[in-house]
Motif scaffolding. Structure first.
Motif, PDB file in Angstrom:
ATOM      1  N   PHE A  33      77.712  24.475 -12.832  1.00  0.00           N
ATOM      2  CA  PHE A  33      77.608  23.032 -12.975  1.00  0.00           C
ATOM      3  C   PHE A  33      77.234  22.635 -14.399  1.00  0.00           C
ATOM      4  CE2 PHE A  33      74.868  19.129 -12.079  1.00  0.00           C
ATOM      5  CZ  PHE A  33      75.950  18.269 -12.132  1.00  0.00           C
ATOM      6  N   PHE A  34      76.164  23.231 -14.921  1.00  0.00           N
ATOM      7  CA  PHE A  34      75.717  22.879 -16.264  1.00  0.00           C
ATOM      8  C   PHE A  34      76.611  23.466 -17.351  1.00  0.00           C
ATOM      9  CE2 PHE A  34      71.707  22.313 -13.879  1.00  0.00           C
ATOM     10  CZ  PHE A  34      71.450  21.005 -14.234  1.00  0.00           C
ATOM     11  N   GLY A  35      77.391  24.485 -17.003  1.00  0.00           N
ATOM     12  CA  GLY A  35      78.335  25.053 -17.961  1.00  0.00           C
ATOM     13  C   GLY A  35      79.696  24.397 -17.906  1.00  0.00           C
ATOM     14  N   SER A  36      79.763  23.187 -17.389  1.00  0.00           N
ATOM     15  CA  SER A  36      81.008  22.428 -17.327  1.00  0.00           C
ATOM     16  C   SER A  36      80.803  21.088 -18.024  1.00  0.00           C
ATOM     17  CB  SER A  36      81.427  22.204 -15.869  1.00  0.00           C
ATOM     18  OG  SER A  36      80.560  21.272 -15.240  1.00  0.00           O
ATOM     19  N   ASN A  37      81.838  20.279 -18.006  1.00  0.00           N
ATOM     20  CA  ASN A  37      81.757  18.947 -18.622  1.00  0.00           C
ATOM     21  C   ASN A  37      81.392  17.878 -17.608  1.00  0.00           C
ATOM     22  OD1 ASN A  37      84.086  19.064 -17.148  1.00  0.00           O
ATOM     23  ND2 ASN A  37      85.419  18.246 -18.734  1.00  0.00           N
ATOM     24  N   ALA A  38      80.707  18.257 -16.525  1.00  0.00           N
ATOM     25  CA  ALA A  38      80.364  17.291 -15.486  1.00  0.00           C
ATOM     26  C   ALA A  38      79.320  16.300 -15.962  1.00  0.00           C
ATOM     27  CB  ALA A  38      79.867  18.022 -14.237  1.00  0.00           C
ATOM     28  N   TYR A  66      78.118  16.092 -19.473  1.00  0.00           N
ATOM     29  CA  TYR A  66      78.228  15.730 -20.885  1.00  0.00           C
ATOM     30  C   TYR A  66      79.576  16.213 -21.407  1.00  0.00           C
ATOM     31  CZ  TYR A  66      75.536  19.977 -19.990  1.00  0.00           C
ATOM     32  OH  TYR A  66      75.053  21.127 -19.431  1.00  0.00           O
ATOM     33  N   PRO A  67      80.077  15.594 -22.469  1.00  0.00           N
ATOM     34  CA  PRO A  67      81.370  16.013 -23.018  1.00  0.00           C
ATOM     35  C   PRO A  67      81.279  17.383 -23.672  1.00  0.00           C
ATOM     36  CG  PRO A  67      80.379  14.308 -24.378  1.00  0.00           C
ATOM     37  CD  PRO A  67      79.532  14.413 -23.157  1.00  0.00           C
ATOM     38  N   VAL A  68      82.408  18.062 -23.753  1.00  0.00           N
ATOM     39  CA  VAL A  68      82.447  19.395 -24.343  1.00  0.00           C
ATOM     40  C   VAL A  68      82.044  19.350 -25.807  1.00  0.00           C
ATOM     41  CG1 VAL A  68      83.968  21.359 -24.853  1.00  0.00           C
ATOM     42  CG2 VAL A  68      84.219  20.113 -22.704  1.00  0.00           C
ATOM     43  N   SER A  69      82.372  18.268 -26.500  1.00  0.00           N
ATOM     44  CA  SER A  69      82.052  18.160 -27.929  1.00  0.00           C
ATOM     45  C   SER A  69      80.556  18.165 -28.194  1.00  0.00           C
ATOM     46  CB  SER A  69      82.666  16.884 -28.502  1.00  0.00           C
ATOM     47  OG  SER A  69      82.186  15.736 -27.809  1.00  0.00           O
ATOM     48  N   ALA A  70      79.738  17.814 -27.200  1.00  0.00           N
ATOM     49  CA  ALA A  70      78.287  17.800 -27.373  1.00  0.00           C
ATOM     50  C   ALA A  70      77.651  19.149 -27.104  1.00  0.00           C
ATOM     51  CB  ALA A  70      77.668  16.747 -26.458  1.00  0.00           C
ATOM     52  N   MET A  71      78.427  20.143 -26.659  1.00  0.00           N
ATOM     53  CA  MET A  71      77.887  21.454 -26.319  1.00  0.00           C
ATOM     54  C   MET A  71      77.817  22.348 -27.551  1.00  0.00           C
ATOM     55  SD  MET A  71      80.097  22.301 -22.884  1.00  0.00           S
ATOM     56  CE  MET A  71      80.223  21.178 -21.510  1.00  0.00           C
ATOM     57  N   SER A 126      82.560  26.722 -20.913  1.00  0.00           N
ATOM     58  CA  SER A 126      83.214  25.587 -20.264  1.00  0.00           C
ATOM     59  C   SER A 126      84.721  25.767 -20.210  1.00  0.00           C
ATOM     60  CB  SER A 126      82.861  24.295 -21.004  1.00  0.00           C
ATOM     61  OG  SER A 126      83.513  23.182 -20.427  1.00  0.00           O
ATOM     62  N   THR A 127      85.295  26.367 -21.249  1.00  0.00           N
ATOM     63  CA  THR A 127      86.740  26.597 -21.271  1.00  0.00           C
ATOM     64  C   THR A 127      87.170  27.559 -20.170  1.00  0.00           C
ATOM     65  OG1 THR A 127      86.755  26.214 -23.662  1.00  0.00           O
ATOM     66  CG2 THR A 127      88.659  27.345 -22.728  1.00  0.00           C
ATOM     67  N   ALA A 128      86.312  28.518 -19.836  1.00  0.00           N
ATOM     68  CA  ALA A 128      86.648  29.493 -18.789  1.00  0.00           C
ATOM     69  C   ALA A 128      86.199  29.050 -17.401  1.00  0.00           C
ATOM     70  CB  ALA A 128      86.012  30.840 -19.125  1.00  0.00           C
ATOM     71  N   ASN A 129      85.594  27.888 -17.291  1.00  0.00           N
ATOM     72  CA  ASN A 129      85.026  27.411 -16.030  1.00  0.00           C
ATOM     73  C   ASN A 129      86.032  26.494 -15.326  1.00  0.00           C
ATOM     74  OD1 ASN A 129      83.463  26.452 -13.940  1.00  0.00           O
ATOM     75  ND2 ASN A 129      81.778  25.754 -15.223  1.00  0.00           N
ATOM     76  N   PRO A 130      86.541  26.877 -14.153  1.00  0.00           N
ATOM     77  CA  PRO A 130      87.492  26.006 -13.449  1.00  0.00           C
ATOM     78  C   PRO A 130      86.927  24.633 -13.113  1.00  0.00           C
ATOM     79  CG  PRO A 130      87.536  28.209 -12.517  1.00  0.00           C
ATOM     80  CD  PRO A 130      86.358  28.163 -13.461  1.00  0.00           C
ATOM     81  N   LEU A 131      85.598  24.536 -12.975  1.00  0.00           N
ATOM     82  CA  LEU A 131      85.007  23.240 -12.650  1.00  0.00           C
ATOM     83  C   LEU A 131      85.269  22.225 -13.760  1.00  0.00           C
ATOM     84  CD1 LEU A 131      83.245  21.780 -10.510  1.00  0.00           C
ATOM     85  CD2 LEU A 131      81.258  22.376 -11.903  1.00  0.00           C
ATOM     86  N   SER A 132      85.337  22.680 -15.018  1.00  0.00           N
ATOM     87  CA  SER A 132      85.603  21.770 -16.129  1.00  0.00           C
ATOM     88  C   SER A 132      86.981  21.133 -15.997  1.00  0.00           C
ATOM     89  CB  SER A 132      85.493  22.519 -17.460  1.00  0.00           C
ATOM     90  OG  SER A 132      84.178  22.959 -17.691  1.00  0.00           O
ATOM     91  N   TYR A 133      87.971  21.915 -15.569  1.00  0.00           N
ATOM     92  CA  TYR A 133      89.321  21.382 -15.414  1.00  0.00           C
ATOM     93  C   TYR A 133      89.393  20.425 -14.223  1.00  0.00           C
ATOM     94  CZ  TYR A 133      90.404  25.107 -18.683  1.00  0.00           C
ATOM     95  OH  TYR A 133      90.427  25.916 -19.797  1.00  0.00           O
TER      96      TYR A 133
END
Length: 287
Positions: A217-222, A224-229, A237-244
């Motif tokens: 959950f926290f390793g996704s963009n749920a 916050y945006p990816v740019s803030a990570m 996040s790129t490898a996390n299906p939840l982000s997609y």
């Protein structure tokens, strides 16, 4: 007095010749292909889950508490303090699709416990001796978990709409939301069944499920945006299906820029790989 002649049995409307009749007795019927029963198996599993919810709605009510708290407390608070950069989108609107994906994942990630329970009660062994392929059984159970996730998504959407989140009501986009939730839930339920096939016990599965849900959950963009990570978390996040899944839900529900083609391709690939992985370990679970 002469006896009345015996009544003759009525002739068949379309009698078969004797040779064809004997051929039916000697030739076994063609076996029904297992893949032809996949839609029936999926529908049966989904019907079972809906019947469970109809008889006991407690699970539906209790699972609605957590997303409501996320939206009411976390969403409302961070909307006021503007701590997370979301551009022109209010943070509560930005958060709602992430909470939908989170709720669906939390339902599916513990679905392997049901498989272990079926193993312990002998149901799984009976299912495995049917002509239905193992992949079809896993697919049916995965999309049965998706049915629960869709119901949960409807609850979250209703809460978000009551809080004033600007959601789309375009029927085509809502159908897309349905597909995305089903695909995401199918993957995470198959991940749970795969873990169940490795650890084989409910206690171990519960511990692993609790250990991986928060990082997913926290390793996704749920939230916050990816740019803030930081860089390493962007790679996660790129490898996390939840982000997609979250990216697709945001694009469909609130109209933010999204990569729907890539999102759907990743979710479909993840679901297929999850089904193959869970099906390969299903026999080990039944031993």
């Amino acid at each position: 007095m002469s006896a009345a002649p015996a009544a003759q049995p009525p002739a068949s409307a379309d009698p078969l010749p004797p040779e064809e009749r004997y051929a039916l007795l000697l030739t076994p019927p063609q076996a029904r292909s297992g893949w032809r029963v996949v839609p029936a198996r999926v529908a049966a599993m989904c019907t079972v889950e809906l019947q469970k919810l109809r008889h006991d709605r407690t699970e539906l009510y209790t699972r609605a508490v957590q997303p409501a708290l996320w939206l009411l407390i976390f969403g409302e608070t961070f909307t006021r303090i503007h701590a997370i950069p979301t551009g022109h989108v209010p943070y509560l609107d930005y958060l709602a699709p992430g909470i939908i994906a989170q709720s669906a994942m939390f339902i599916a990630i513990f679905y392997g416990i049901m498989i272990i329970w079926e193993r312990d009660s002998g149901v799984l062994t009976k299912l495995l001796v049917t002509p239905t392929p193992r992949a079809a059984l896993v697919t049916g159970k995965a999309f049965a978990a998706g049915v629960k996730a869709v119901i949960q998504a409807v609850v979250v959407i209703a809460i978000a709409a009551a809080l004033g989140v600007a959601l789309t009501w375009n029927p085509l986009r809502l159908l897309g939301v349905l597909a995305v939730v089903l695909l995401g839930s199918a993957f995470f339920s198959c991940l749970s069944m795969t873990i169940a096939g490795i650890v084989l016990t409910r206690d171990r599965l519960m511990g692993i499920g609790q250990a991986i849900t928060m990082p997913l959950f926290f390793g996704s963009n749920a939230l916050y945006p990816v740019s803030a990570m930081p860089g390493w978390l962007q790679a996660v996040s790129t490898a996390n299906p939840l982000s997609y899944q979250v990216d697709a839900l945001r694009g469909l529900l609130i109209g933010t820029p999204a990569h729907l083609g890539t999102d759907l391709a990743v979710l479909v690939a993840a679901a297929v790989l999850g089904i193959a992985s869970a099906a390969s370990l299903l026999g080990r679970l039944a031993r």
